[in-house]
Design a protein around this motif. Structure first.
Motif, PDB file in Angstrom:
ATOM      1  N   ALA A  73     -10.757  -4.284  10.506  1.00  0.00           N
ATOM      2  CA  ALA A  73     -11.319  -5.394  10.549  1.00  0.00           C
ATOM      3  C   ALA A  73      -9.586  -6.324   9.656  1.00  0.00           C
ATOM      4  CB  ALA A  73     -11.852  -5.698   8.969  1.00  0.00           C
ATOM      5  N   GLY A  74      -8.417  -5.633   9.256  1.00  0.00           N
ATOM      6  CA  GLY A  74      -7.694  -5.802   9.262  1.00  0.00           C
ATOM      7  C   GLY A  74      -6.906  -4.040   9.314  1.00  0.00           C
ATOM      8  N   ARG A  75      -5.902  -4.585  10.426  1.00  0.00           N
ATOM      9  CA  ARG A  75      -4.597  -3.154  10.675  1.00  0.00           C
ATOM     10  C   ARG A  75      -3.312  -2.942   8.824  1.00  0.00           C
ATOM     11  NH1 ARG A  75      -2.859  -3.059  16.591  1.00  0.00           N
ATOM     12  NH2 ARG A  75      -1.487  -1.526  15.144  1.00  0.00           N
ATOM     13  N   THR A  76      -4.037  -2.348   8.232  1.00  0.00           N
ATOM     14  CA  THR A  76      -3.326  -2.040   6.612  1.00  0.00           C
ATOM     15  C   THR A  76      -1.633  -1.636   6.938  1.00  0.00           C
ATOM     16  OG1 THR A  76      -4.435  -0.032   6.122  1.00  0.00           O
ATOM     17  CG2 THR A  76      -4.807  -2.719   4.868  1.00  0.00           C
ATOM     18  N   ASP A  77      -0.654  -2.085   6.552  1.00  0.00           N
ATOM     19  CA  ASP A  77       0.304  -1.332   6.515  1.00  0.00           C
ATOM     20  C   ASP A  77       0.975  -0.217   6.017  1.00  0.00           C
ATOM     21  OD1 ASP A  77       1.445  -3.527   8.377  1.00  0.00           O
ATOM     22  OD2 ASP A  77       2.406  -4.121   6.689  1.00  0.00           O
ATOM     23  N   THR A  78       1.945   0.840   6.588  1.00  0.00           N
ATOM     24  CA  THR A  78       2.564   1.791   6.056  1.00  0.00           C
ATOM     25  C   THR A  78       2.148   1.663   4.278  1.00  0.00           C
ATOM     26  OG1 THR A  78       3.274   2.969   7.096  1.00  0.00           O
ATOM     27  CG2 THR A  78       4.028   3.610   5.306  1.00  0.00           C
ATOM     28  N   GLY A  79       1.265   3.107   3.824  1.00  0.00           N
ATOM     29  CA  GLY A  79       1.219   2.471   2.203  1.00  0.00           C
ATOM     30  C   GLY A  79       0.689   1.827   1.457  1.00  0.00           C
ATOM     31  N   VAL A  80      -0.331   0.754   2.220  1.00  0.00           N
ATOM     32  CA  VAL A  80      -1.432  -0.134   1.677  1.00  0.00           C
ATOM     33  C   VAL A  80      -2.741   0.472   1.587  1.00  0.00           C
ATOM     34  CG1 VAL A  80      -2.713  -2.586   2.030  1.00  0.00           C
ATOM     35  CG2 VAL A  80      -0.300  -2.148   2.332  1.00  0.00           C
ATOM     36  N   HIS A  81      -3.146  -0.300   0.676  1.00  0.00           N
ATOM     37  CA  HIS A  81      -4.642   0.753   0.334  1.00  0.00           C
ATOM     38  C   HIS A  81      -5.430  -0.251   0.540  1.00  0.00           C
ATOM     39  CE1 HIS A  81      -1.309   3.125  -2.119  1.00  0.00           C
ATOM     40  NE2 HIS A  81      -1.514   2.059  -2.735  1.00  0.00           N
ATOM     41  N   ALA A  82      -6.751   0.347   0.591  1.00  0.00           N
ATOM     42  CA  ALA A  82      -8.184  -0.240   0.667  1.00  0.00           C
ATOM     43  C   ALA A  82      -9.212  -0.158   0.236  1.00  0.00           C
ATOM     44  CB  ALA A  82      -8.357  -0.114   2.062  1.00  0.00           C
TER      45      ALA A  82
ATOM     46  N   ALA B 215       4.641  -1.374  -0.525  1.00  0.00           N
ATOM     47  CA  ALA B 215       3.061  -1.704  -0.397  1.00  0.00           C
ATOM     48  C   ALA B 215       2.170  -1.191  -1.478  1.00  0.00           C
ATOM     49  CB  ALA B 215       2.934  -0.571   1.304  1.00  0.00           C
ATOM     50  N   ARG B 216       3.400  -0.881  -1.988  1.00  0.00           N
ATOM     51  CA  ARG B 216       2.332   0.615  -2.902  1.00  0.00           C
ATOM     52  C   ARG B 216       1.252  -0.770  -3.869  1.00  0.00           C
ATOM     53  NH1 ARG B 216       7.116   1.166  -5.675  1.00  0.00           N
ATOM     54  NH2 ARG B 216       7.247   3.577  -4.876  1.00  0.00           N
ATOM     55  N   GLY B 217       1.556  -1.504  -4.095  1.00  0.00           N
ATOM     56  CA  GLY B 217       0.822  -2.801  -5.387  1.00  0.00           C
ATOM     57  C   GLY B 217      -0.547  -3.728  -4.512  1.00  0.00           C
ATOM     58  N   LEU B 218      -0.200  -3.423  -2.852  1.00  0.00           N
ATOM     59  CA  LEU B 218      -1.430  -4.227  -2.434  1.00  0.00           C
ATOM     60  C   LEU B 218      -2.451  -3.450  -2.365  1.00  0.00           C
ATOM     61  CD1 LEU B 218      -1.285  -6.680  -0.758  1.00  0.00           C
ATOM     62  CD2 LEU B 218      -0.247  -6.016   0.629  1.00  0.00           C
ATOM     63  N   THR B 219      -3.625  -3.927  -1.932  1.00  0.00           N
ATOM     64  CA  THR B 219      -5.128  -3.669  -1.592  1.00  0.00           C
ATOM     65  C   THR B 219      -5.815  -4.638  -0.948  1.00  0.00           C
ATOM     66  OG1 THR B 219      -4.158  -1.997  -3.701  1.00  0.00           O
ATOM     67  CG2 THR B 219      -7.404  -2.218  -2.813  1.00  0.00           C
ATOM     68  N   LEU B 220      -6.261  -4.201   0.362  1.00  0.00           N
ATOM     69  CA  LEU B 220      -7.669  -5.210   0.696  1.00  0.00           C
ATOM     70  C   LEU B 220      -8.772  -4.996  -0.142  1.00  0.00           C
ATOM     71  CD1 LEU B 220      -8.258  -6.863   3.492  1.00  0.00           C
ATOM     72  CD2 LEU B 220      -8.652  -4.625   4.693  1.00  0.00           C
ATOM     73  N   GLU B 221      -9.338  -6.208  -0.424  1.00  0.00           N
ATOM     74  CA  GLU B 221     -10.785  -5.747  -1.694  1.00  0.00           C
ATOM     75  C   GLU B 221     -11.977  -5.854  -0.634  1.00  0.00           C
ATOM     76  OE1 GLU B 221     -10.238  -4.798  -4.601  1.00  0.00           O
ATOM     77  OE2 GLU B 221      -9.169  -4.686  -5.379  1.00  0.00           O
ATOM     78  N   GLU B 222     -11.577  -6.544   0.579  1.00  0.00           N
ATOM     79  CA  GLU B 222     -12.408  -7.538   0.751  1.00  0.00           C
ATOM     80  C   GLU B 222     -13.021  -8.282   2.348  1.00  0.00           C
ATOM     81  OE1 GLU B 222     -16.800  -9.768  -1.266  1.00  0.00           O
ATOM     82  OE2 GLU B 222     -14.919 -10.334  -1.825  1.00  0.00           O
ATOM     83  N   VAL B 223     -13.470  -8.122   2.681  1.00  0.00           N
ATOM     84  CA  VAL B 223     -13.986  -8.876   4.318  1.00  0.00           C
ATOM     85  C   VAL B 223     -14.993  -9.528   3.803  1.00  0.00           C
ATOM     86  CG1 VAL B 223     -13.125  -8.598   6.540  1.00  0.00           C
ATOM     87  CG2 VAL B 223     -12.112  -6.999   5.175  1.00  0.00           C
ATOM     88  N   GLY B 224     -15.101 -10.700   4.645  1.00  0.00           N
ATOM     89  CA  GLY B 224     -16.237 -12.138   4.616  1.00  0.00           C
ATOM     90  C   GLY B 224     -16.459 -12.155   5.987  1.00  0.00           C
TER      91      GLY B 224
ATOM     92  N   ILE C 253     -22.002   1.115  15.271  1.00  0.00           N
ATOM     93  CA  ILE C 253     -22.185   1.337  14.376  1.00  0.00           C
ATOM     94  C   ILE C 253     -20.815   1.076  12.945  1.00  0.00           C
ATOM     95  CG2 ILE C 253     -21.995   3.025  11.951  1.00  0.00           C
ATOM     96  CD1 ILE C 253     -23.050   5.025  14.260  1.00  0.00           C
ATOM     97  N   ARG C 254     -21.497   0.219  12.098  1.00  0.00           N
ATOM     98  CA  ARG C 254     -20.635  -0.378  10.773  1.00  0.00           C
ATOM     99  C   ARG C 254     -20.279   0.548   9.579  1.00  0.00           C
ATOM    100  NH1 ARG C 254     -20.407  -5.873   7.332  1.00  0.00           N
ATOM    101  NH2 ARG C 254     -19.368  -5.553   5.793  1.00  0.00           N
ATOM    102  N   LEU C 255     -18.623   0.739   9.642  1.00  0.00           N
ATOM    103  CA  LEU C 255     -18.520   1.685   8.491  1.00  0.00           C
ATOM    104  C   LEU C 255     -17.690   0.684   7.056  1.00  0.00           C
ATOM    105  CD1 LEU C 255     -16.991   4.926  10.556  1.00  0.00           C
ATOM    106  CD2 LEU C 255     -19.516   4.155   9.438  1.00  0.00           C
ATOM    107  N   ASP C 256     -17.927   1.019   6.343  1.00  0.00           N
ATOM    108  CA  ASP C 256     -17.545   0.675   5.113  1.00  0.00           C
ATOM    109  C   ASP C 256     -16.513   1.690   4.953  1.00  0.00           C
ATOM    110  OD1 ASP C 256     -18.713  -2.454   4.229  1.00  0.00           O
ATOM    111  OD2 ASP C 256     -19.927  -1.292   5.863  1.00  0.00           O
ATOM    112  N   LEU C 257     -15.237   1.544   4.244  1.00  0.00           N
ATOM    113  CA  LEU C 257     -14.682   2.730   3.758  1.00  0.00           C
ATOM    114  C   LEU C 257     -13.587   2.355   2.988  1.00  0.00           C
ATOM    115  CD1 LEU C 257     -11.971   3.645   6.347  1.00  0.00           C
ATOM    116  CD2 LEU C 257     -14.261   2.535   7.139  1.00  0.00           C
ATOM    117  N   SER C 258     -12.802   3.033   2.042  1.00  0.00           N
ATOM    118  CA  SER C 258     -11.890   2.906   1.183  1.00  0.00           C
ATOM    119  C   SER C 258     -11.271   4.217   1.420  1.00  0.00           C
ATOM    120  CB  SER C 258     -12.337   2.901  -0.246  1.00  0.00           C
ATOM    121  OG  SER C 258     -13.103   1.747  -0.580  1.00  0.00           O
ATOM    122  N   TYR C 259      -9.247   3.932   1.144  1.00  0.00           N
ATOM    123  CA  TYR C 259      -9.209   4.861   0.978  1.00  0.00           C
ATOM    124  C   TYR C 259      -7.126   4.768   0.472  1.00  0.00           C
ATOM    125  CZ  TYR C 259      -7.065   1.406   4.967  1.00  0.00           C
ATOM    126  OH  TYR C 259      -6.810   0.665   5.482  1.00  0.00           O
ATOM    127  N   ASP C 260      -6.742   5.828  -0.108  1.00  0.00           N
ATOM    128  CA  ASP C 260      -5.075   5.767  -0.546  1.00  0.00           C
ATOM    129  C   ASP C 260      -4.184   5.747   0.168  1.00  0.00           C
ATOM    130  OD1 ASP C 260      -3.105   6.195  -2.125  1.00  0.00           O
ATOM    131  OD2 ASP C 260      -3.765   7.260  -3.759  1.00  0.00           O
TER     132      ASP C 260
END
Length: 276
Positions: free
Chosen positions: A48-57, A246-255, A3-10
């Motif tokens: 797809a990408g392991r975000t650091d503490t405080g980074v959004h997606a 980290a607060r200004g950084l967001t993972l927006e998209e994966v291709g 299963i593929r999940l597409d998700l967002s988080y703060d």
């Protein structure tokens, strides 16, 4: 089935993506929710990408493997597709700072991490007092000095391409710091915010925030644009360059490639990682 999940988080209240004992993480929260929704033992998800503490997606992608019968059973009496029911159950279990946007059966050969061609991040900055909004403080960096977008773009041009980004990464034993930076550009939004767009095949630890930290110095005029390349060529961290918050950084998209190339891309990526 996979299963593929597409998700967002703060990411503000998480200790990063990866599961850690005694800390709230995105991976840990998601895996607990999946186990509860499907009524199965804990499963492991791959992102797809392991975000650091405080980074959004906004565009994180994960996959996990599960018995098809468990997915069907979890839907209960729902008349719609079982994966739509799973999305509803997951979002009912997860806290509001994580949302599953969709769940689909992955194409053959799909791997959320190794099949990816590129990741795109955005970094957002408010550099004027009238732009600093307390309602956006969780995902926009407040910067008290004016920045020159033209200088920042001039500096970014020196970093494009296949490079060793050791000077911009936190080193990890046995891991390469060679990456291909596909795009790096800065613009002002219609509302006046500065937005950085960063695209690469992959990123090493703290790479984006280090790149942004360098270009903030350039944007203030404290260093000329070629300084970004000088730092890069040194292959060691420059003490005058900070890793921005980290607060200004967001993972927006994966291709990803087309379906018939997913497995081959995963093989190529694994081969490169093994060679590291």
């Amino acid at each position: 089935m996979r299963i593929r999940l597409d998700l967002s988080y703060d990411g503000t209240d998480f200790r990063g993506w990866a599961t850690q004992p005694d800390f709230r993480t995105v991976q840990g929260s998601l895996e607990d929710a999946i186990a509860m929704a499907l009524r199965i033992p804990l499963v492991r998800v791959v992102c797809a990408g392991r975000t650091d503490t405080g980074v959004h997606a906004r565009g994180q992608v994960v996959h996990f493997d599960v018995d098809r019968a468990d997915v069907a059973a979890s839907a209960g009496r729902s008349r719609g597709p079982a994966l739509d029911a799973l999305v509803r159950r997951l979002n009912g279990i997860l806290d509001g700072d994580v949302r599953v946007r969709r769940a689909t059966e992955a194409e053959p050969g799909f791997d959320a991490r190794f099949s990816a061609l590129w990741r795109r991040y955005a970094y957002r900055i408010a550099d004027r007092p009238e732009l600093i909004d307390p309602l956006t403080r969780r995902h926009v960096l407040a910067w008290e000095r004016r920045l020159d977008v033209g200088l920042m773009n001039a500096g970014a041009e020196h970093l494009i391409g296949l490079q060793d980004f050791a000077a911009y990464c936190k080193r990890r034993e046995g891991a390469t710091t060679v990456r291909t930076l596909l795009a790096f550009e800065w613009t002002r939004t219609p509302h006046g915010l500065i937005e950085g767009r960063v695209v690469a095949d992959a990123f090493c630890h703290t790479m984006v925030r280090s790149l942004v930290g360098c270009l903030l110095i350039v944007g203030e005029g404290r260093r000329p644009p070629p300084w970004a390349a000088e730092v890069l060529s040194g292959r060691v961290r420059d003490a005058s360059m900070t890793v921005v918050h980290a607060r200004g950084l967001t993972l927006e998209e994966v291709g990803y490639p087309d379906a018939d190339e997913l497995a081959a891309q995963a093989v190529r990526t694994r081969a490169r990682r093994t060679a590291e």
